[in-house]
Design an enzyme around this catalytic site. Structure first.
Site, PDB file in Angstrom:
ATOM      1  N   LYS A 155      -0.405   4.846  -0.555  1.00  7.44           N
ATOM      2  CA  LYS A 155      -0.760   5.479   0.131  1.00  7.44           C
ATOM      3  C   LYS A 155      -0.432   6.412  -0.466  1.00  7.44           C
ATOM      4  O   LYS A 155      -0.153   6.530  -2.177  1.00  7.44           O
ATOM      5  CB  LYS A 155      -0.127   5.854   1.778  1.00  7.44           C
TER       6      LYS A 155
ATOM      7  N   GLU B  90      -5.959   4.890   7.690  1.00 12.01           N
ATOM      8  CA  GLU B  90      -6.697   6.026   7.525  1.00 12.01           C
ATOM      9  C   GLU B  90      -8.245   6.606   6.416  1.00 12.01           C
ATOM     10  O   GLU B  90      -7.926   7.747   6.956  1.00 12.01           O
ATOM     11  CB  GLU B  90      -5.132   5.672   6.849  1.00 12.01           C
TER      12      GLU B  90
ATOM     13  N   ASN C 110       0.631  -1.337   0.013  1.00  9.59           N
ATOM     14  CA  ASN C 110      -0.531   0.203  -0.399  1.00  9.59           C
ATOM     15  C   ASN C 110       1.225   1.551  -0.263  1.00  9.59           C
ATOM     16  O   ASN C 110       1.209   1.823   1.501  1.00  9.59           O
ATOM     17  CB  ASN C 110      -0.711   0.483   1.452  1.00  9.59           C
TER      18      ASN C 110
ATOM     19  N   GLU D 124      -5.255  -5.373  10.524  1.00  7.35           N
ATOM     20  CA  GLU D 124      -4.163  -4.106  10.949  1.00  7.35           C
ATOM     21  C   GLU D 124      -4.119  -2.929  12.415  1.00  7.35           C
ATOM     22  O   GLU D 124      -5.880  -2.657  12.488  1.00  7.35           O
ATOM     23  CB  GLU D 124      -4.347  -3.380   9.745  1.00  7.35           C
TER      24      GLU D 124
ATOM     25  N   HIS E 229      -9.637   0.855   5.240  1.00  6.42           N
ATOM     26  CA  HIS E 229      -8.136   1.180   5.493  1.00  6.42           C
ATOM     27  C   HIS E 229      -8.205   1.848   6.742  1.00  6.42           C
ATOM     28  O   HIS E 229      -8.969   3.364   6.701  1.00  6.42           O
ATOM     29  CB  HIS E 229      -7.338   2.075   5.069  1.00  6.42           C
TER      30      HIS E 229
ATOM     31  N   GLY F 124       2.029   2.442  10.886  1.00  2.00           N
ATOM     32  CA  GLY F 124       3.066   3.517  10.325  1.00  2.00           C
ATOM     33  C   GLY F 124       4.286   3.851  11.527  1.00  2.00           C
ATOM     34  O   GLY F 124       4.217   5.421  11.682  1.00  2.00           O
TER      35      GLY F 124
ATOM     36  N   SER G  57       3.701  -2.310  10.449  1.00  4.99           N
ATOM     37  CA  SER G  57       4.981  -1.997  10.221  1.00  4.99           C
ATOM     38  C   SER G  57       6.072  -2.978  10.319  1.00  4.99           C
ATOM     39  O   SER G  57       6.966  -3.783  10.676  1.00  4.99           O
ATOM     40  CB  SER G  57       5.419  -1.679  11.529  1.00  4.99           C
TER      41      SER G  57
HETATM   42  C1  PEP Z   1      -0.954   0.659   5.569  1.00  2.05           C
HETATM   43  O1  PEP Z   1      -1.028   1.237   6.084  1.00  2.05           O
HETATM   44  O2  PEP Z   1      -1.568  -0.719   5.380  1.00  2.05           O
HETATM   45  C2  PEP Z   1       0.255  -0.124   6.820  1.00  2.05           C
HETATM   46  C3  PEP Z   1       0.218  -1.583   6.972  1.00  2.05           C
HETATM   47  O3  PEP Z   1       1.236   0.119   7.033  1.00  2.05           O
HETATM   48  P1  PEP Z   1       3.178   0.132   7.558  1.00  2.05           P
HETATM   49  O4  PEP Z   1       3.327  -0.911   6.971  1.00  2.05           O
HETATM   50  O5  PEP Z   1       4.393   1.669   6.948  1.00  2.05           O
HETATM   51  O6  PEP Z   1       3.208   0.358   9.118  1.00  2.05           O
END
Ligand code: PEP
Length: 252
Positions: free
Chosen positions: A11, A97, A9, A167, A95, A173, A212
């Site tokens: 973003k 966000e 992803n 998640e 997601h 992040g 992460s």
């Molecule tokens: C994500 O944006 O779905 C995500 C898991 O980000 P990150 O791997 O940077 O934590």
């Protein structure tokens, strides 16, 4: 045996040149014969570019979001049909966000899942708890509510045509990853929830972990019995790191 999936992803990142380099290196770095499905989800304006760069390769294409409406008077939006028309096979929905910054509710996310399925896109349904929710002991209740709202609308058949990504919001992040045991507990709970309705769908459902994930923690996470791959944010923008994560999914 469930085939593993690793989804990048990106973003709201990238420019023509950096995307060109990233995708070319990814296409070159993936070895034929692998069992893992590798998907990249660029920002929508770059979907067309990526679609042509991955032609004939092992890389598959997804989008990060879409409208719950069909084509029409929705200025600034992108429909499921448009994504399909541009070679997308997957779409990330719900997601954290989108939920926290753009006010997407469980009901709206479920609606989007329904619309994606109707055109033949595979939704990647994101679920996960905030830090407050984890600390107050409501992780499983929150995740179960998010999954239930989708089951209520599209049924277990709709779920069977989707991927789920667990998640934890506090791990996205932040550099802080759920431990393999924490992730496994939630993945198992999701599988059991679906299994109460249909055991076959539950056994075949692919549940990804996101938050992460990096080259050095991927192998242990993917080694858990109910973790079927990863949804990767930051690390998917660094091709060597992303290729190592794909290799870790291949290994166990
Ligand atoms: C994500 O944006 O779905 C995500 C898991 O980000 P990150 O791997 O940077 O934590």
């Amino acid at each position: 045996m469930r085939a593993r999936v690793v989804v990048g992803n990106w973003k709201m990142n990238g420019r023509h040149e950096s995307i060109d380099q990233l995708v070319k290196a990814l296409v070159k770095g993936l070895k034929p014969g692998g069992q893992v499905e590798v998907v990249v989800c660029p920002s929508s304006i770059y979907i067309y570019q990526v679609c042509s760069l991955i032609e004939g390769s092992l890389v598959l294409l997804g989008a990060q979001n879409m409208s719950e409406h069909d084509d029409g008077a929705y200025t600034g939006e992108l429909s499921a049909g448009m994504l399909k028309d541009h070679g997308c096979r997957y779409v990330v929905l719900g997601h954290s966000e989108r939920r926290s910054l753009f006010g997407e509710t469980d009901e709206l996310v479920a609606e989007k899942v329904k619309v994606a399925l109707a055109v033949g896109l595979t939704p990647i349904l994101c679920v996960g708890e905030t830090l407050n929710e984890r600390e107050s002991g409501s992780t499983l209740a929150v995740v179960s509510r998010q999954v239930r709202s989708v089951i209520d609308l599209v049924g277990v058949t709709g779920v069977s045509q989707s991927l789920v990504a667990y998640e934890p919001v506090w791990a996205i992040g932040t550099g802080e990853t759920a431990t393999p045991a924490q992730a496994q507990e939630v993945h198992l709970a999701i599988r059991r929830q679906v299994g109460e309705i249909d055991k076959t769908v539950a056994d075949e459902l692919r549940i990804l972990y996101g938050g992460s994930v990096k080259a050095d923690n991927a192998e242990e996470l993917f080694g858990q019995p109910d973790i079927d791959g990863g949804l990767i944010g930051g690390a998917s923008l660094r091709v060597d790191e992303f290729l190592s994560i794909c290799a870790a999914a291949e290994m166990n």
